[in-house]
Design an enzyme around this catalytic site. Sequence first.
Site, short mmCIF file in Angstrom:
data_model
loop_
_atom_site.label_atom_id
_atom_site.label_comp_id
_atom_site.label_asym_id
_atom_site.label_seq_id
_atom_site.Cartn_x
_atom_site.Cartn_y
_atom_site.Cartn_z
N LYS B 78 93.15 80.66 34.43
CA LYS B 78 93.03 80.71 32.96
C LYS B 78 91.90 81.68 32.60
O LYS B 78 90.83 81.62 33.20
CB LYS B 78 92.74 79.31 32.43
CG LYS B 78 92.72 79.21 30.90
CD LYS B 78 92.50 77.76 30.45
CE LYS B 78 92.59 77.64 28.93
NZ LYS B 78 92.40 76.25 28.45
N SER B 158 95.74 74.49 24.83
CA SER B 158 95.45 75.89 24.94
C SER B 158 95.83 76.54 26.27
O SER B 158 95.93 77.77 26.33
CB SER B 158 93.96 76.11 24.71
OG SER B 158 93.21 75.59 25.79
N SER B 182 94.23 70.17 26.21
CA SER B 182 94.67 71.52 26.55
C SER B 182 95.23 71.71 27.96
O SER B 182 95.78 72.77 28.25
CB SER B 182 93.50 72.50 26.39
OG SER B 182 93.33 72.84 25.04
#
Lengths: 95, 492
Positions: B78, B158, B182
């Site tokens: 990420k 997210s 998330s």
Amino acid sequence: MSVDQATVRRIAHLARIAVEEKEVEHLQGEINAILSFVEELSSVDVAGVEAMTSTMPMKLRMRADVVNDGHKAADIVANAPEREDNFFVVPKVVE
Amino acid sequence: MTELTKLTLAAARDGLRARKFTATELTKAHIAAVEKARALNAYIAETPERALAQAADSDARLAKGEGRPLEGLPLGIKDLYCTQGVETTAASRILKGFKPHYESTVTAQLWRDGGVMLGKLNLDEFAMGSSNETSAFGPVVSPWRRKGSDAKIVPGGSSGGSAAAVAAHLCLAATATDTGGSIRQPAAFTGTVGVKPTYGRCSRWGVVAFASSLDQAGPIARDVRDCAIMLRSMAGFDPKDSTSVDRPVPDYEKAIGASVSGKTIGIPREYRLEGMSAEIDGLWKQGVEWLRDAGAKIVDISLPHTRMALPAYYIVAPAEASSNLARYDGVRYGLRENGRDIVELYEKTRAAGFGPEVRRRIMIGTYVLSAGYYDAYYVRAQKIRTLIKQDFEQAFHAGVDAILTPATPSPAFALGEKGSADPVEMYLNDVFTVTVNMAGLPGLVAPCGLAADGLPLGLQLIGRPFEEETLFSLGAALENAAPKIGLPKAWW
């Protein structure tokens, strides 16, 4: 509670975010939508409840008082959008 | 999808050790898959050269029989984790061009254990969002589609890039982060498994900060075992994070397949929301039956302050974000818009660098922390947080080992379908996940079926602090009982 347009401008300045005059009304609506969403928290009885400071019971650790890192000024300024030698460059702040 | 990208992380690991294929072959197969899937926009940056160099090193070690726990396994990272020498953006314009001179502790541990980095994965800007639509690099598109429709579906957020990349076989597993859901919400939306560990289990050092008292790193992978393997490498004490917890990291994989007979599972009545869809309610009941069949004891419990968690979160998280994001000043790194004086430089830089959702949250946070409002909002929210945590503690004290809940109030939605008129509509996505962050507990989401529209649905397990192993055992039990859901045929 809700905010008026003067408060929106004040918050934007406190947050150091430039907001154009035409955006103020829209932002006011969004902020007030969120404030009305959190409004129901005022119905909770919190008398005598301690505010949380940490989810896990923990004591902040002390470390030995020694220099264990540093001497990397060039690394620290490497990503600066404007630099001179090992200094960050900003507009003049002191007359 | 080739045979090599079809493998689970565990199967790829075992195949490498048995010398059935090389790390270089495995990595090349994934690089090709990533290149072919650019329509999904899952990766912000691809790092194939670095991946191949790491794979070559892995092959040398494997040849000597010196393979480490993740030796030669291609992973996605990420783009909230700082990676040395590789641009790290947090999906924001304000960090454009930022190349850290250091490596986050969690990713450093992945490379220590032999992992291979395929690239940096897309996310909501500064991890603020539930659909991956707030990214400055454009939205991620889920590999899933509704039955009979080619509408673009969100992967959740997210960690939308992480979830989409894992679901579409663009990496074997990915790192993610979870502040209010998330990791778990995108896992539920994409039919993958996501684990948000106990607060303090993984170091936050080198992970771009959103809300420091809530942020926690964790994995997304295609099954429960793969998450267990990832977490073992990601977790551990780090003196550089003052909230990192100093306790040994168990071999989580050993918890897979362990009996769950006699475990007590709490079913919280407050999670049965008014107007909850019959589909979600049905899945939840089905999950209860699966765990009962596996020998678990089911008890009804009450977590009375559940309803307050999401509003309290929307005070605490923006407050901490407004403070953390003060560092983006146009001076030290990233974007800069010049002004007549330093204040104008700050204001113009931050106006140009932050997207609408981030700006909104910084402003809310600034307001609730400002003089005269701090007690009414922030201190009150932190008190309510104490009450939320006490609810869980009482349930655990009464003998509950884990809690089963829905993961999301609905299946994934289409791009642009939610939140455009009212930001709160998007926030409601996290209604089942946010309590876990507020209390610092571990949570796991596993896929449990398909909705009528053909999109995946997941269930969430919430555990006692640092008892991730119980979650892995129960998660594996759910996984075994649930129907296998197959990804639709690749269209990208």
